[in-house]
Design a protein around this motif. Structure first.
Motif, PDB file in Angstrom:
ATOM      1  N   PRO A  56       0.792  -1.233   0.000  1.00  0.00           N
ATOM      2  CA  PRO A  56       0.000   0.000   0.000  1.00  0.00           C
ATOM      3  C   PRO A  56       0.822   1.281   0.000  1.00  0.00           C
ATOM      4  O   PRO A  56       0.321   2.340  -0.376  1.00  0.00           O
ATOM      5  N   ALA A  57       2.086   1.201   0.452  1.00  0.00           N
ATOM      6  CA  ALA A  57       2.919   2.407   0.470  1.00  0.00           C
ATOM      7  C   ALA A  57       3.100   2.993  -0.923  1.00  0.00           C
ATOM      8  O   ALA A  57       3.373   4.193  -1.069  1.00  0.00           O
ATOM      9  N   LEU A  58       2.940   2.170  -1.945  1.00  0.00           N
ATOM     10  CA  LEU A  58       3.107   2.645  -3.317  1.00  0.00           C
ATOM     11  C   LEU A  58       2.063   3.696  -3.690  1.00  0.00           C
ATOM     12  O   LEU A  58       2.312   4.528  -4.562  1.00  0.00           O
ATOM     13  N   ILE A  59       0.918   3.644  -3.055  1.00  0.00           N
ATOM     14  CA  ILE A  59      -0.136   4.618  -3.365  1.00  0.00           C
ATOM     15  C   ILE A  59      -0.583   5.373  -2.119  1.00  0.00           C
ATOM     16  O   ILE A  59      -1.638   6.012  -2.117  1.00  0.00           O
ATOM     17  N   ALA A  60       0.235   5.325  -1.048  1.00  0.00           N
ATOM     18  CA  ALA A  60      -0.141   5.973   0.206  1.00  0.00           C
ATOM     19  C   ALA A  60       0.099   7.478   0.140  1.00  0.00           C
ATOM     20  O   ALA A  60       0.836   7.976  -0.710  1.00  0.00           O
ATOM     21  N   GLY A  61      -0.514   8.184   1.071  1.00  0.00           N
ATOM     22  CA  GLY A  61      -0.286   9.618   1.207  1.00  0.00           C
ATOM     23  C   GLY A  61      -1.304  10.439   0.449  1.00  0.00           C
ATOM     24  O   GLY A  61      -1.751  10.056  -0.637  1.00  0.00           O
ATOM     25  N   PRO A  62      -1.682  11.589   1.005  1.00  0.00           N
ATOM     26  CA  PRO A  62      -2.630  12.478   0.312  1.00  0.00           C
ATOM     27  C   PRO A  62      -1.998  13.066  -0.943  1.00  0.00           C
ATOM     28  O   PRO A  62      -0.770  13.260  -1.004  1.00  0.00           O
ATOM     29  N   PRO A  63      -2.805  13.367  -1.951  1.00  0.00           N
ATOM     30  CA  PRO A  63      -2.262  13.916  -3.203  1.00  0.00           C
ATOM     31  C   PRO A  63      -1.431  15.174  -2.995  1.00  0.00           C
ATOM     32  O   PRO A  63      -0.419  15.370  -3.671  1.00  0.00           O
ATOM     33  N   SER A  64      -1.821  16.033  -2.046  1.00  0.00           N
ATOM     34  CA  SER A  64      -1.073  17.272  -1.831  1.00  0.00           C
ATOM     35  C   SER A  64       0.344  16.986  -1.347  1.00  0.00           C
ATOM     36  O   SER A  64       1.307  17.649  -1.767  1.00  0.00           O
TER      37      SER A  64
END
Length: 241
Positions: A198-206
């Motif tokens: 999941p880290a590959l797509i983690a984090g808010p877009p900003s």
């Protein structure tokens, strides 16, 4: 019989049309885009709006691609300069973020901007601001000259990707599917994907956008432009392997 006074008028008479100008054509095109989307901004549709023939427009704009580039340049005029204060890096990121947000607001234009070649005054203003901030940071001229292109490419591609997702009715379903696939990836065949998951797509877009800009700025600062005829060396390394 009642006599009519005054000069007779033809039923075919109507108020004269304003003279065509490039600025007027572009302003009308921007209005169509705001109301109907960029895909509707064609020479035929524009001519209809201006009550003229398409051939008349080619005197001012050579083709639809040039028209779309002119629309992009017009909207670049709405990108504000960075606020005073803060480091040059912070102000550069703010400027690039404002440019990206402008494209976010016009999804169809974001996709067109990937291949558009604007050359108007507002585009030159944007380039000048980016170069001035890189110069303020002491970035060598050659690296700044190449770096400005990379920074704007990244910002434009980010906005175009966002536009694709906004235009997809299945965007959330597609992201959910991708997240599930990443979680279930078999470590025996794809160990790195399985480890990161999941880290590959983690984090808010900003946050991901900010990280992307900072990563590129750092690379521009530390990556010399290769001398003609010589291969580029890896930053901080040598060519000995």
């Amino acid at each position: 019989m009642t006599a009519h006074s005054g000069t007779p008028h033809s039923r075919r008479e109507r108020p004269s049309k304003p003279a065509l100008t490039r600025d007027g054509i572009v302003a009308t095109a921007v209005g169509i885009m705001r109301e109907e989307g960029l895909q509707k901004v064609t020479m035929r549709r524009l001519a209809q709006e201006l009550d003229t023939g398409p051939a008349s427009l080619y005197v001012y704009v050579r083709n639809t691609a040039e028209l779309h580039a002119a629309i992009l340049d017009e909207l670049l005029g709405t990108v504000p300069p960075p606020a005073a204060g803060g480091s040059w890096r912070e102000r550069l990121e703010q400027l690039l973020g404002s440019y990206t947000d402008m494209l976010f607001a016009h999804p169809s234009l974001a996709q067109s901007a990937l291949v558009a070649r604007p050359s108007g005054p507002h585009y030159l203003d944007l380039i000048e601001r980016v170069l001035a901030l890189l110069a303020e940071g002491g970035v060598p001229a050659g690296q700044a000259a190449w770096g400005v292109d990379v920074l704007l490419q990244h910002a434009t591609a980010t906005a175009a990707e966002h536009a694709t997702r906004v235009g997809s009715a299945n965007a959330q379903e597609e992201m959910d599917t991708l997240a599930r696939v990443l979680r279930e990836t078999f470590a025996g065949t794809h160990p790195h994907i399985a480890a990161l998951g999941p880290a590959l797509i983690a984090g808010p877009p900003s946050a991901r956008r900010s990280w992307g800009f900072q990563m590129l700025i750092n690379g521009i600062v530390h990556t010399p432009v290769p001398v003609a005829g010589e291969p580029a060396a890896a930053p901080g390394g040598d060519d000995r392997g």
